[in-house]
Scaffold this motif. Sequence first.
Motif, PDB file in Angstrom:
ATOM      1  N   ASN A  45     -16.663  54.939  19.676  1.00 55.83           N
ATOM      2  CA  ASN A  45     -17.862  55.644  20.117  1.00 55.83           C
ATOM      3  C   ASN A  45     -18.121  56.769  19.120  1.00 55.83           C
ATOM      4  O   ASN A  45     -17.596  57.870  19.260  1.00 55.83           O
ATOM      5  CB  ASN A  45     -17.660  56.190  21.532  1.00 55.83           C
ATOM      6  CG  ASN A  45     -17.635  55.077  22.555  1.00 55.83           C
ATOM      7  OD1 ASN A  45     -17.551  53.895  22.217  1.00 55.83           O
ATOM      8  ND2 ASN A  45     -17.740  55.441  23.816  1.00 55.83           N
ATOM      9  N   SER A  46     -18.928  56.463  18.123  1.00 56.84           N
ATOM     10  CA  SER A  46     -19.071  57.346  16.970  1.00 56.84           C
ATOM     11  C   SER A  46     -20.511  57.301  16.472  1.00 56.84           C
ATOM     12  O   SER A  46     -21.299  56.458  16.906  1.00 56.84           O
ATOM     13  CB  SER A  46     -18.163  56.837  15.850  1.00 56.84           C
ATOM     14  OG  SER A  46     -18.594  55.518  15.493  1.00 56.84           O
ATOM     15  N   ARG A  47     -20.823  58.186  15.520  1.00 55.43           N
ATOM     16  CA  ARG A  47     -22.167  58.137  14.942  1.00 55.43           C
ATOM     17  C   ARG A  47     -22.362  56.819  14.204  1.00 55.43           C
ATOM     18  O   ARG A  47     -23.453  56.261  14.197  1.00 55.43           O
ATOM     19  CB  ARG A  47     -22.422  59.332  14.027  1.00 55.43           C
ATOM     20  CG  ARG A  47     -21.608  59.328  12.747  1.00 55.43           C
ATOM     21  CD  ARG A  47     -21.931  60.519  11.861  1.00 55.43           C
ATOM     22  NE  ARG A  47     -23.228  60.387  11.203  1.00 55.43           N
ATOM     23  CZ  ARG A  47     -23.709  61.282  10.346  1.00 55.43           C
ATOM     24  NH1 ARG A  47     -23.014  62.380  10.083  1.00 55.43           N
ATOM     25  NH2 ARG A  47     -24.877  61.099   9.774  1.00 55.43           N
ATOM     26  N   GLY A  48     -21.309  56.331  13.565  1.00 53.54           N
ATOM     27  CA  GLY A  48     -21.403  55.076  12.814  1.00 53.54           C
ATOM     28  C   GLY A  48     -21.823  53.920  13.704  1.00 53.54           C
ATOM     29  O   GLY A  48     -22.577  53.040  13.282  1.00 53.54           O
ATOM     30  N   PHE A  49     -21.344  53.921  14.935  1.00 58.14           N
ATOM     31  CA  PHE A  49     -21.716  52.848  15.863  1.00 58.14           C
ATOM     32  C   PHE A  49     -23.236  52.807  16.050  1.00 58.14           C
ATOM     33  O   PHE A  49     -23.870  51.756  15.955  1.00 58.14           O
ATOM     34  CB  PHE A  49     -21.024  53.048  17.221  1.00 58.14           C
ATOM     35  CG  PHE A  49     -21.404  51.990  18.226  1.00 58.14           C
ATOM     36  CD1 PHE A  49     -20.634  50.850  18.377  1.00 58.14           C
ATOM     37  CD2 PHE A  49     -22.566  52.108  18.996  1.00 58.14           C
ATOM     38  CE1 PHE A  49     -21.006  49.849  19.276  1.00 58.14           C
ATOM     39  CE2 PHE A  49     -22.943  51.120  19.886  1.00 58.14           C
ATOM     40  CZ  PHE A  49     -22.159  49.983  20.027  1.00 58.14           C
ATOM     41  N   VAL A  50     -23.807  53.985  16.304  1.00 54.81           N
ATOM     42  CA  VAL A  50     -25.251  54.059  16.576  1.00 54.81           C
ATOM     43  C   VAL A  50     -26.041  53.749  15.301  1.00 54.81           C
ATOM     44  O   VAL A  50     -26.979  52.949  15.305  1.00 54.81           O
ATOM     45  CB  VAL A  50     -25.622  55.454  17.129  1.00 54.81           C
ATOM     46  CG1 VAL A  50     -27.134  55.615  17.223  1.00 54.81           C
ATOM     47  CG2 VAL A  50     -24.964  55.661  18.494  1.00 54.81           C
TER      48      VAL A  50
ATOM     49  N   GLY B 181     -18.609  63.934  17.866  1.00 52.35           N
ATOM     50  CA  GLY B 181     -17.690  64.842  17.173  1.00 52.35           C
ATOM     51  C   GLY B 181     -18.446  66.108  16.810  1.00 52.35           C
ATOM     52  O   GLY B 181     -19.146  66.686  17.642  1.00 52.35           O
ATOM     53  N   ASP B 182     -18.369  66.483  15.525  1.00 54.40           N
ATOM     54  CA  ASP B 182     -19.051  67.699  15.083  1.00 54.40           C
ATOM     55  C   ASP B 182     -20.491  67.444  14.669  1.00 54.40           C
ATOM     56  O   ASP B 182     -21.207  68.362  14.285  1.00 54.40           O
ATOM     57  CB  ASP B 182     -18.316  68.303  13.868  1.00 54.40           C
ATOM     58  CG  ASP B 182     -16.909  68.709  14.242  1.00 54.40           C
ATOM     59  OD1 ASP B 182     -16.700  69.016  15.435  1.00 54.40           O
ATOM     60  OD2 ASP B 182     -16.028  68.695  13.350  1.00 54.40           O
TER      61      ASP B 182
ATOM     62  N   ALA C 184     -18.186  59.999  23.574  1.00 49.28           N
ATOM     63  CA  ALA C 184     -16.817  60.419  23.882  1.00 49.28           C
ATOM     64  C   ALA C 184     -15.866  59.429  23.224  1.00 49.28           C
ATOM     65  O   ALA C 184     -16.042  58.218  23.355  1.00 49.28           O
ATOM     66  CB  ALA C 184     -16.595  60.432  25.391  1.00 49.28           C
ATOM     67  N   ALA C 185     -14.871  59.952  22.513  1.00 48.08           N
ATOM     68  CA  ALA C 185     -13.933  59.059  21.836  1.00 48.08           C
ATOM     69  C   ALA C 185     -13.117  58.266  22.848  1.00 48.08           C
ATOM     70  O   ALA C 185     -12.658  57.162  22.581  1.00 48.08           O
ATOM     71  CB  ALA C 185     -13.017  59.855  20.916  1.00 48.08           C
ATOM     72  N   SER C 186     -12.925  58.834  24.051  1.00 53.70           N
ATOM     73  CA  SER C 186     -12.221  58.109  25.104  1.00 53.70           C
ATOM     74  C   SER C 186     -12.721  58.631  26.452  1.00 53.70           C
ATOM     75  O   SER C 186     -13.263  59.728  26.524  1.00 53.70           O
ATOM     76  CB  SER C 186     -10.706  58.313  24.990  1.00 53.70           C
ATOM     77  OG  SER C 186     -10.283  59.325  25.878  1.00 53.70           O
ATOM     78  N   PRO C 187     -12.548  57.829  27.526  1.00 49.71           N
ATOM     79  CA  PRO C 187     -13.011  58.301  28.831  1.00 49.71           C
ATOM     80  C   PRO C 187     -11.987  59.168  29.561  1.00 49.71           C
ATOM     81  O   PRO C 187     -12.141  59.412  30.751  1.00 49.71           O
ATOM     82  CB  PRO C 187     -13.248  56.982  29.592  1.00 49.71           C
ATOM     83  CG  PRO C 187     -12.286  56.015  28.996  1.00 49.71           C
ATOM     84  CD  PRO C 187     -12.035  56.450  27.574  1.00 49.71           C
TER      85      PRO C 187
END
Length: 517
Positions: free
Chosen positions: A78-83, A41-42, A245-248
């Motif tokens: 697929n986000s920063r939180g995931f990582v 995201g940002d 990417a939030a979606s492919p």
Amino acid sequence: MSAFTPWPADLAALYRSLGYWNGTPLGSLLSGRQGLALVAGDTRLTYDELERRVDRLAAGLVRLGIGAGDRVVVQLGNSRGFVELSFALFRLGALPVYALPAHREHEIAHLCRVTNAAAYAIPDQVAGFDYRQLARSVGPGLVLVEGDPAEFVSLASVDSEPVELPPVDPSGVALYLLSGGTTGTPKLIPRTHDDYAYNARASAEVCGLGPDTVYLAALPAGHNFPLACPGILGTFTAGGTVVMAASPSPDEAFALIEREGVTHTAVVPTVALLWAEARDWQTEDLSSLRCLQVGGAKLGETQAKGLRAALGVPLQQVFGMAEGLLNYTRLDDPVELVDTSQGLPLSPHDEVRILGPDGREAEMGELYTRGPYTIRGYYEAPEHNAIAFTSDGFYRSGDLVRRLPSGHLVVEGRVKEVINRGGDKVSAEEVENHLRSHPAIASVAVIALPHALLGEQTCACVVAVPGAAVTVKELASYLREQGVAAYKFPDRVETLDRLPVTAIGKVDKRELVRRFT
Ligand code: J2J
């Protein structure tokens, strides 16, 4: 430490002496790297910033009572939180159990139950679906939310001064992946720090990753392919940048490829074909791509050639499995081989046996494998393990393959009862079990039928109770009520008077496939 089926001591010693298992816990993969680590995201985080955040999150989790050996069901996008959460858990020696975004009450309740999960991590809502509602019906006591937490705990608020953490045993389990399995309930795949770090590192080497790599995680991050083949973990190993990417979808992916100068990404054939089509009207510059990995389901030769022509980027075929074995076409393979094969095993110590129906080695047959990053057993599944693994530790993949003189494998089909629906694996047995309880269904068999875009679709062959009718719509709403993920809903329903049976009295699925293709 969580129990798993260990490798025999002599092989473990061999893998260590070869440097495959090098004693690196996954939590330390970020250390000593420089530059931009993550774009989501940002948010843009350098390795230093990501490290700091992970340390603070880990300390915050300790305060919440999460510690070594605890299981946490992770269903983040697929986000920063995931990582951040994944690495915080790796550092704690706590174990992420990766669910897919499409999973619903049925799957999540199962995962929480069998792993006795200490926590469940979710986004607030995605595309109109509220994961907090899901957490209310199934979640364990501690629910961590990325976004608006409602009555739960905000992931962003889990933040404390870093604390000294006890060392993590690199030979122990680091995480659980879900199998694309054949059984009534999905099996969990325990991956150790040692074997998974090797999986990511060796993949990064074969795919030519380095500090200048920009990897786009387009598939759901909790799947083995984008996670570690080489994916997110392989990119960090190489000191590159991961873009989430939030979606492919081509809209999202193409814009990110152009903006971030993405060099590597991984997709399933269905997505690759959508990208190729979108090329007609989406004009973003994709020339930074050095390797488009395609895997998860069969990519035919004509499709491969079409993709190459439409996208104009180098392709790599990947035939992998969350249980371990990965096959990659190599970057310097002749184009002809890339278009016609699903790749060569990753490791010189991957043992691959191809056995014909008589159980003898053959050029074409069922693929059996063992090696330095292939599991020896599923989590707490002794009965299934006795079938899924041979007594000498080979995983029975259920895939039918042919070996070319070069050693490359060609996937020719499968003997397991799975529908490979555009890369999403649907267990026929699981769907049959759900449908059997439907009041209008007397008996049912679920089969795969060919489909132009998905490769395969799910067809429910139904014997209805007298006077009742069964439709695709009705079955979808029934399964939705049962809390089953939507990708498992049948795409087609065929009604019969009785199911054909084989000579030994089993449902003759081959006959059903013939009849309805
Ligand atoms: C045909 N079938 C394939 C291919 C997987 C990388 C890539 C994929 C997966 C994956 C993965 C195929 N052609 N190229 O984990 O790291 C089918 C086979 C296999 C099953 C495994 C990775 N690539 N398959 O797809 O655990 O039937 O892993 O046994 O989801 O997908 O499914 P899964």
